[in-house]
Scaffold this motif. Structure first.
Motif, PDB file in Angstrom:
ATOM      1  N   VAL A   1     -23.707  55.026 -96.281  1.00 11.19           N
ATOM      2  CA  VAL A   1     -23.031  53.847 -95.719  1.00 11.19           C
ATOM      3  C   VAL A   1     -24.008  52.677 -95.667  1.00 11.19           C
ATOM      4  CG1 VAL A   1     -21.976  52.901 -93.623  1.00 11.19           C
ATOM      5  CG2 VAL A   1     -21.295  55.150 -94.435  1.00 11.19           C
TER       6      VAL A   1
ATOM      7  N   ILE B   1     -24.824  51.093 -99.061  1.00 10.33           N
ATOM      8  CA  ILE B   1     -23.743  50.299 -99.656  1.00 10.33           C
ATOM      9  C   ILE B   1     -23.365  49.095 -98.782  1.00 10.33           C
ATOM     10  CG2 ILE B   1     -21.290  50.366-100.319  1.00 10.33           C
ATOM     11  CD1 ILE B   1     -21.896  53.267-101.265  1.00 10.33           C
ATOM     12  N   VAL B   2     -23.245  49.327 -97.483  1.00  8.20           N
ATOM     13  CA  VAL B   2     -22.715  48.273 -96.603  1.00  8.20           C
ATOM     14  C   VAL B   2     -23.727  47.139 -96.379  1.00  8.20           C
ATOM     15  CG1 VAL B   2     -21.921  47.797 -94.250  1.00  8.20           C
ATOM     16  CG2 VAL B   2     -21.062  49.782 -95.479  1.00  8.20           C
TER      17      VAL B   2
ATOM     18  N   LYS C   1     -24.118  44.813 -99.384  1.00  6.84           N
ATOM     19  CA  LYS C   1     -22.829  44.152 -99.597  1.00  6.84           C
ATOM     20  C   LYS C   1     -22.645  42.990 -98.605  1.00  6.84           C
ATOM     21  CE  LYS C   1     -18.198  45.672 -99.409  1.00  6.84           C
ATOM     22  NZ  LYS C   1     -17.291  46.811 -99.278  1.00  6.84           N
TER      23      LYS C   1
ATOM     24  N   ASP D   1     -16.136  38.575 -92.611  1.00  9.86           N
ATOM     25  CA  ASP D   1     -15.947  39.860 -93.283  1.00  9.86           C
ATOM     26  C   ASP D   1     -14.455  40.201 -93.347  1.00  9.86           C
ATOM     27  OD1 ASP D   1     -17.057  41.881 -94.590  1.00  9.86           O
ATOM     28  OD2 ASP D   1     -17.697  43.020 -92.832  1.00  9.86           O
ATOM     29  N   THR D   2     -13.983  40.563 -94.547  1.00 10.28           N
ATOM     30  CA  THR D   2     -12.566  40.920 -94.672  1.00 10.28           C
ATOM     31  C   THR D   2     -12.359  42.346 -94.208  1.00 10.28           C
ATOM     32  OG1 THR D   2     -13.063  41.440 -96.944  1.00 10.28           O
ATOM     33  CG2 THR D   2     -11.961  39.325 -96.510  1.00 10.28           C
ATOM     34  N   ASN D   3     -11.132  42.800 -94.296  1.00 11.77           N
ATOM     35  CA  ASN D   3     -10.809  44.109 -93.749  1.00 11.77           C
ATOM     36  C   ASN D   3     -10.218  45.023 -94.815  1.00 11.77           C
ATOM     37  OD1 ASN D   3     -10.234  46.192 -92.071  1.00 11.77           O
ATOM     38  ND2 ASN D   3      -8.538  45.183 -91.040  1.00 11.77           N
ATOM     39  N   PRO D   4     -11.045  45.429 -95.815  1.00  9.30           N
ATOM     40  CA  PRO D   4     -10.479  46.299 -96.836  1.00  9.30           C
ATOM     41  C   PRO D   4     -10.188  47.681 -96.281  1.00  9.30           C
ATOM     42  CG  PRO D   4     -12.832  46.087 -97.164  1.00  9.30           C
ATOM     43  CD  PRO D   4     -12.479  45.293 -95.951  1.00  9.30           C
ATOM     44  N   GLN D   5      -9.090  48.169 -96.650  1.00  6.99           N
ATOM     45  CA  GLN D   5      -8.699  49.472 -96.113  1.00  6.99           C
ATOM     46  C   GLN D   5      -7.700  50.120 -97.031  1.00  6.99           C
ATOM     47  OE1 GLN D   5      -8.369  51.920 -94.386  1.00  6.99           O
ATOM     48  NE2 GLN D   5      -6.361  52.206 -93.585  1.00  6.99           N
ATOM     49  N   ILE D   6      -7.800  51.411 -97.115  1.00  8.86           N
ATOM     50  CA  ILE D   6      -6.895  52.175 -97.975  1.00  8.86           C
ATOM     51  C   ILE D   6      -5.478  52.053 -97.441  1.00  8.86           C
ATOM     52  CG2 ILE D   6      -7.046  54.393 -96.802  1.00  8.86           C
ATOM     53  CD1 ILE D   6      -7.170  55.712 -99.440  1.00  8.86           C
TER      54      ILE D   6
ATOM     55  N   MET E   1      -5.344  48.823-100.112  1.00 11.25           N
ATOM     56  CA  MET E   1      -5.443  47.901 -98.992  1.00 11.25           C
ATOM     57  C   MET E   1      -4.257  48.093 -98.035  1.00 11.25           C
ATOM     58  SD  MET E   1      -8.020  45.795 -99.695  1.00 11.25           S
ATOM     59  CE  MET E   1      -9.159  46.310-100.947  1.00 11.25           C
ATOM     60  N   GLU E   2      -4.487  47.921 -96.817  1.00 10.02           N
ATOM     61  CA  GLU E   2      -3.428  48.090 -95.836  1.00 10.02           C
ATOM     62  C   GLU E   2      -2.605  46.822 -95.764  1.00 10.02           C
ATOM     63  OE1 GLU E   2      -3.233  50.130 -91.557  1.00 10.02           O
ATOM     64  OE2 GLU E   2      -4.694  48.567 -91.832  1.00 10.02           O
TER      65      GLU E   2
ATOM     66  N   LYS F   1      -3.745  56.579 -87.616  1.00 10.84           N
ATOM     67  CA  LYS F   1      -4.651  56.813 -88.752  1.00 10.84           C
ATOM     68  C   LYS F   1      -6.095  56.952 -88.278  1.00 10.84           C
ATOM     69  CE  LYS F   1      -5.019  55.789 -93.451  1.00 10.84           C
ATOM     70  NZ  LYS F   1      -5.892  54.879 -94.098  1.00 10.84           N
TER      71      LYS F   1
ATOM     72  N   TRP G   1      -0.484  52.240-100.276  1.00  7.79           N
ATOM     73  CA  TRP G   1      -1.647  51.792-101.057  1.00  7.79           C
ATOM     74  C   TRP G   1      -1.791  52.649-102.316  1.00  7.79           C
ATOM     75  CZ3 TRP G   1      -6.184  54.013-102.777  1.00  7.79           C
ATOM     76  CH2 TRP G   1      -7.148  53.128-103.272  1.00  7.79           C
TER      77      TRP G   1
ATOM     78  N   GLY H   1     -19.343  60.182 -97.971  1.00  7.26           N
ATOM     79  CA  GLY H   1     -20.235  59.085 -97.585  1.00  7.26           C
ATOM     80  C   GLY H   1     -19.842  57.797 -98.281  1.00  7.26           C
TER      81      GLY H   1
ATOM     82  N   ALA I   1     -18.289  54.431 -96.653  1.00 14.69           N
ATOM     83  CA  ALA I   1     -18.942  53.131 -96.881  1.00 14.69           C
ATOM     84  C   ALA I   1     -17.936  52.094 -97.369  1.00 14.69           C
ATOM     85  CB  ALA I   1     -20.062  53.301 -97.898  1.00 14.69           C
TER      86      ALA I   1
ATOM     87  N   HIS J   1     -14.871  51.932 -96.702  1.00 11.93           N
ATOM     88  CA  HIS J   1     -13.912  51.568 -95.654  1.00 11.93           C
ATOM     89  C   HIS J   1     -14.608  51.168 -94.360  1.00 11.93           C
ATOM     90  CE1 HIS J   1     -11.496  54.028 -98.424  1.00 11.93           C
ATOM     91  NE2 HIS J   1     -10.598  53.130 -98.149  1.00 11.93           N
TER      92      HIS J   1
ATOM     93  N   SER K   1     -15.756  48.400 -93.006  1.00  9.26           N
ATOM     94  CA  SER K   1     -15.291  47.282 -92.178  1.00  9.26           C
ATOM     95  C   SER K   1     -13.978  47.636 -91.463  1.00  9.26           C
ATOM     96  CB  SER K   1     -15.154  46.003 -92.981  1.00  9.26           C
ATOM     97  OG  SER K   1     -14.302  46.223 -94.052  1.00  9.26           O
ATOM     98  N   TRP K   2     -13.116  48.412 -92.145  1.00 11.68           N
ATOM     99  CA  TRP K   2     -11.878  48.854 -91.478  1.00 11.68           C
ATOM    100  C   TRP K   2     -12.221  49.765 -90.296  1.00 11.68           C
ATOM    101  CZ3 TRP K   2      -9.683  53.654 -90.436  1.00 11.68           C
ATOM    102  CH2 TRP K   2      -8.370  53.635 -89.965  1.00 11.68           C
TER     103      TRP K   2
ATOM    104  N   ASN L   1     -13.678  47.597 -87.448  1.00  7.92           N
ATOM    105  CA  ASN L   1     -12.647  46.755 -86.808  1.00  7.92           C
ATOM    106  C   ASN L   1     -11.658  47.586 -85.998  1.00  7.92           C
ATOM    107  OD1 ASN L   1     -13.669  44.356 -87.823  1.00  7.92           O
ATOM    108  ND2 ASN L   1     -12.507  44.535 -89.720  1.00  7.92           N
TER     109      ASN L   1
END
Lengths: 115, 169
Positions: free
Chosen positions: A90, A93-94, A97, A110-115, B1-2, B14, B60, B134, B138, B140, B142-143, B146
């Motif tokens: 982490v 990479i983080v 970035k 910072d944006t909020n990328p998420q699956i 992306m959500e 989640k 997604w 890992g 990494a 995800h 920021s999600w 937050n």
């Protein structure tokens, strides 16, 4: 109904991938690498585990505190090691970035990328 | 992306699901400490939780699958490939785990021939899974930060400020 369909798709993908892996491994391991097979006469035991009563002379673990302490320590070591590997990845990479993002545009949050 | 329209409760679910998977993964990664029965039964239980994790991310997954060769961001594409690798490696771990099972399969009355190739593969795929997890974490991060702030840190903070207000009132 939609959820059930999705679950079926996941299970179908699992079966397909599982079957492909099975045939792939079975085809590769049949006679190719003898080191991949069971060592003659040796019973498998997870690393560090011994059959009961099978300790070299003078090496038998103490009852009570000593044994428990060793198990606790090993548990902690395994946990810390695994969390450490993930934390390292982490960080690798983080951190670059976020530094790159700040350099490129210091105004952008910072944006909020998420699956 | 959500998607932004995703209800807050779903994000909260989640977060808890992901936390549960992470903790269960850490426990199952060390079978010498937890013991083989816990290692195996917990891994079996994780299948259901991972299915829920996939269902919660379904929009997604479907979106990127449809547009993978079209207009998809670089990070999403990397993420998608990484998620497939995690899925394949996860199946390999489960499958090899079932084939070398010492607790679950015997408890179900199923006896399988010893497969030492599968045992080595089980170890190797578990180590690979740790690395992939890992990278997944990494990507995800920021999600995670937050959502953790919103659903865990802030409510705890509010609880303390409320208590403080009650004391001063």
């Amino acid at each position: 109904m939609k959820t059930l369909g999705r679950i079926l798709i996941i299970l179908l993908a699992t079966v397909l991938v599982g079957a492909a892996l099975y045939f792939l491994v079975d085809a590769n391991s049949s006679g190719a690498d003898p080191s991949f097979d069971r060592p003659e006469g040796a019973e498998f035991r997870p690393q560090g585990e011994r059959p009961q009563g099978d300790f070299p002379e003078g090496m038998r673990p103490e009852r009570g505190g000593g044994e428990r302490g060793a198990v606790g320590g090993r548990w902690m070591f395994g946990l810390v090691k695994n969390v450490g590997v993930i934390a390292l990845l982490v960080a690798v990479i983080v951190i670059p970035k976020s530094l790159f993002k700040k350099k490129a545009d210091p105004q952008v949050e910072d944006t909020n990328p998420q699956i | 992306m959500e998607s932004k329209s995703k209800p807050r409760s779903q994000t909260k679910i989640k977060l808890w699901i992901d936390l549960a998977i992470f903790i269960a993964f850490l426990v199952t990664m060390d079978p010498h400490s937890s013991g083989i029965p816990i290692h195996e039964w917990l891994s079996i239980a994780m299948i259901a939780v991972v299915i829920v994790h996939l269902l919660l991310s379904w929009d997604w997954i479907a979106q990127v699958t449809r547009r993978f060769f079209g207009r998809v961001g670089g990070v999403s594409r990397i993420n998608y490939v990484l998620n497939w690798l995690l899925f394949i490696d996860g199946i390999l771990i489960m499958f090899s785990g079932i084939l070398i099972s010492e607790a679950v399969m015997p408890a179900l009355g199923i006896s399988l021939p010893p497969g030492f190739a599968w045992r080595r593969l089980h170890d190797m795929s578990a180590n690979l899974f740790l690395l992939l997890l890992g990278l997944h974490t990494a990507l995800h991060w920021s999600w995670i930060v937050n959502t953790f702030k919103r659903y865990i840190i802030e409510p705890i903070g509010r609880l303390f400020t409320k208590k403080q207000k009650d004391v001063t009132a």
